[in-house]
Scaffold this motif. Structure first.
Motif, short mmCIF file in Angstrom:
data_model
loop_
_atom_site.label_atom_id
_atom_site.label_comp_id
_atom_site.label_asym_id
_atom_site.label_seq_id
_atom_site.Cartn_x
_atom_site.Cartn_y
_atom_site.Cartn_z
N LEU A 1 0.81 -1.22 0.00
CA LEU A 1 0.00 0.00 0.00
C LEU A 1 0.85 1.27 0.00
O LEU A 1 0.65 2.13 -0.87
N ALA B 1 -1.97 7.12 3.20
CA ALA B 1 -3.16 6.52 3.83
C ALA B 1 -2.73 5.25 4.56
O ALA B 1 -2.00 4.44 4.01
N PRO B 2 -3.18 5.07 5.81
CA PRO B 2 -2.69 3.94 6.60
C PRO B 2 -3.34 2.59 6.26
O PRO B 2 -2.77 1.55 6.58
N THR B 3 -4.50 2.62 5.64
CA THR B 3 -5.20 1.37 5.32
C THR B 3 -5.73 1.42 3.89
O THR B 3 -5.88 2.50 3.30
N TRP B 4 -6.04 0.25 3.35
CA TRP B 4 -6.63 0.20 2.02
C TRP B 4 -7.96 0.96 1.99
O TRP B 4 -8.25 1.66 1.04
N ARG B 5 -8.75 0.81 3.03
CA ARG B 5 -10.04 1.51 3.09
C ARG B 5 -9.83 3.03 3.04
O ARG B 5 -10.53 3.74 2.33
N ALA B 6 -8.86 3.53 3.80
CA ALA B 6 -8.58 4.96 3.80
C ALA B 6 -8.09 5.42 2.43
O ALA B 6 -8.46 6.51 1.95
N TYR B 7 -7.27 4.60 1.77
CA TYR B 7 -6.77 4.94 0.44
C TYR B 7 -7.91 5.00 -0.58
O TYR B 7 -8.00 5.94 -1.36
N ARG C 1 -11.07 5.52 0.04
CA ARG C 1 -11.88 6.69 0.37
C ARG C 1 -11.22 7.97 -0.15
O ARG C 1 -11.89 8.85 -0.71
#
Length: 144
Positions: A51, A130-136, A138
């Protein structure tokens, strides 16, 4: 903030960014010399897994496009993590798209001529990815 600003030059970065020494002079210099606005590269540090590496590559590719189009005199986007403009520049661009929730830097730059890209490392403002895939996902959806 714009309504209460007093200086004719404005410099911007994001809350999670830490500009280095000389940043203000480097990013505002072209505006002080006559450009309506100036932006720079805001790299994400690479490494640390798939990521962060993907985010760093994506950021670099977007910056290459931004710098290229600005060099051709057709800027269409800027990086809000490191840019400067003259008083009134943002307000003019934002007035055209008052209902848009984000992307003020892109909107303003897209409606202007003479915006310059500042390649100086002093003007660059690294930012954490972004720290997580979800945050990325978003973040990318918001940008889109």
């Amino acid at each position: 903030g714009l309504a209460s600003a007093q200086h004719p030059l404005r410099a911007f970065t994001d809350a999670d960014c830490q500009p280095g020494p000389g940043w203000l002079a480097a990013i505002a210099g072209p505006v002080a010399a006559g450009a309506p606005a100036c932006f720079s590269y805001a790299p994400y540090p690479p490494g640390g897994g798939l990521l962060p590496s993907l985010v760093a590559y994506d950021t670099f590719a977007i910056a290459a496009q931004n710098f290229g189009f600005a060099g051709w005199g057709r800027p269409y986007m800027a990086t809000g993590r490191s840019w400067a403009c003259r008083a009134g520049f943002l307000e003019t661009g934002l007035a055209l798209h008052a209902a848009t929730p984000s992307g003020d830097d892109d909107i303003a730059v897209n409606h202007a001529m003479g915006v310059v890209a500042q390649p100086s490392p002093a003007a660059q403002v690294p930012s954490p990815p972004a720290p997580t895939w979800r945050a990325y996902i978003r973040q990318k959806a918001r940008h889109t």
